[in-house]
Design a protein around this motif. Structure first.
Motif, PDB file in Angstrom:
ATOM      1  N   HIS A  63       0.862  -1.179   0.000  1.00 41.16           N
ATOM      2  CA  HIS A  63       0.000   0.000   0.000  1.00 41.16           C
ATOM      3  C   HIS A  63       0.902   1.234   0.000  1.00 41.16           C
ATOM      4  O   HIS A  63       1.854   1.305   0.768  1.00 41.16           O
ATOM      5  CB  HIS A  63      -0.895  -0.014   1.244  1.00 41.16           C
ATOM      6  N   ARG A  64       0.615   2.190  -0.857  1.00 39.23           N
ATOM      7  CA  ARG A  64       1.466   3.379  -0.961  1.00 39.23           C
ATOM      8  C   ARG A  64       1.458   4.159   0.344  1.00 39.23           C
ATOM      9  O   ARG A  64       0.419   4.429   0.914  1.00 39.23           O
ATOM     10  CB  ARG A  64       0.993   4.293  -2.087  1.00 39.23           C
ATOM     11  N   ALA A  65       2.634   4.534   0.776  1.00 37.50           N
ATOM     12  CA  ALA A  65       2.794   5.328   1.991  1.00 37.50           C
ATOM     13  C   ALA A  65       3.340   6.699   1.607  1.00 37.50           C
ATOM     14  O   ALA A  65       3.443   7.030   0.426  1.00 37.50           O
ATOM     15  CB  ALA A  65       3.740   4.609   2.950  1.00 37.50           C
ATOM     16  N   GLU A  66       3.702   7.466   2.607  1.00 38.10           N
ATOM     17  CA  GLU A  66       4.302   8.779   2.354  1.00 38.10           C
ATOM     18  C   GLU A  66       5.566   8.608   1.507  1.00 38.10           C
ATOM     19  O   GLU A  66       6.247   7.587   1.600  1.00 38.10           O
ATOM     20  CB  GLU A  66       4.653   9.445   3.685  1.00 38.10           C
ATOM     21  N   PRO A  67       5.916   9.602   0.726  1.00 40.22           N
ATOM     22  CA  PRO A  67       7.087   9.491  -0.146  1.00 40.22           C
ATOM     23  C   PRO A  67       8.397   9.190   0.593  1.00 40.22           C
ATOM     24  O   PRO A  67       9.300   8.607   0.016  1.00 40.22           O
ATOM     25  CB  PRO A  67       7.167  10.854  -0.836  1.00 40.22           C
TER      26      PRO A  67
END
Length: 132
Positions: A63-67
């Protein structure tokens, strides 16, 4: 591997590195999962005598998280690839096969102790790198 034909592949490996993937066409999730799970299972069972089996997955499964987030193997799954939606399914489905067969076959994978010796390995990704 998707067609079941491994007769030209020797069986006497010490270690197996598997990073192949059928990425799919972006629309047929069921076929993509079928090809990857069946091909991975065929390879693992064909090479069941190997001391170790390393499956290389992808950071796209997360799942995409903060950069700036540094992904770890225990991070939540649920990645998406708008450029090819079937790709995360391809990698996750093969990971499931590796986890299950590693225990069933007692084949070493990654760096787990004997009872959990097989596991998929996702490449570490620096947060500033683009997703694969």
């Amino acid at each position: 591997m998707a067609d079941g034909e491994l007769s030209d592949v020797p069986r006497d490996f010490n270690h197996v590195l598997h990073s192949a993937v059928h990425r799919g066409n972006g629309r047929d999730f069921e076929e993509t999962a079928r090809i990857n799970t069946a091909g991975t299972a065929r390879l693992m069972t064909h090479c069941a005598g190997a001391e170790g089996f390393l499956y290389v997955s992808s950071g796209v499964v997360y799942h995409r998280a903060e950069p700036t987030h540094r992904y770890r193997e225990g991070d939540p799954l649920g990645g998406a690839a708008p450029w090819l939606p079937t790709y995360p399914v391809a990698k996750l489905s093969a990971e499931g096969v590796v986890r299950g067969l590693s225990e069933a076959l007692g084949q070493a994978v990654g760096d787990r102790p004997a009872q959990h010796r097989l596991r998929p390995v996702r490449p570490r990704r620096r947060s500033r790198d683009p997703l694969p």
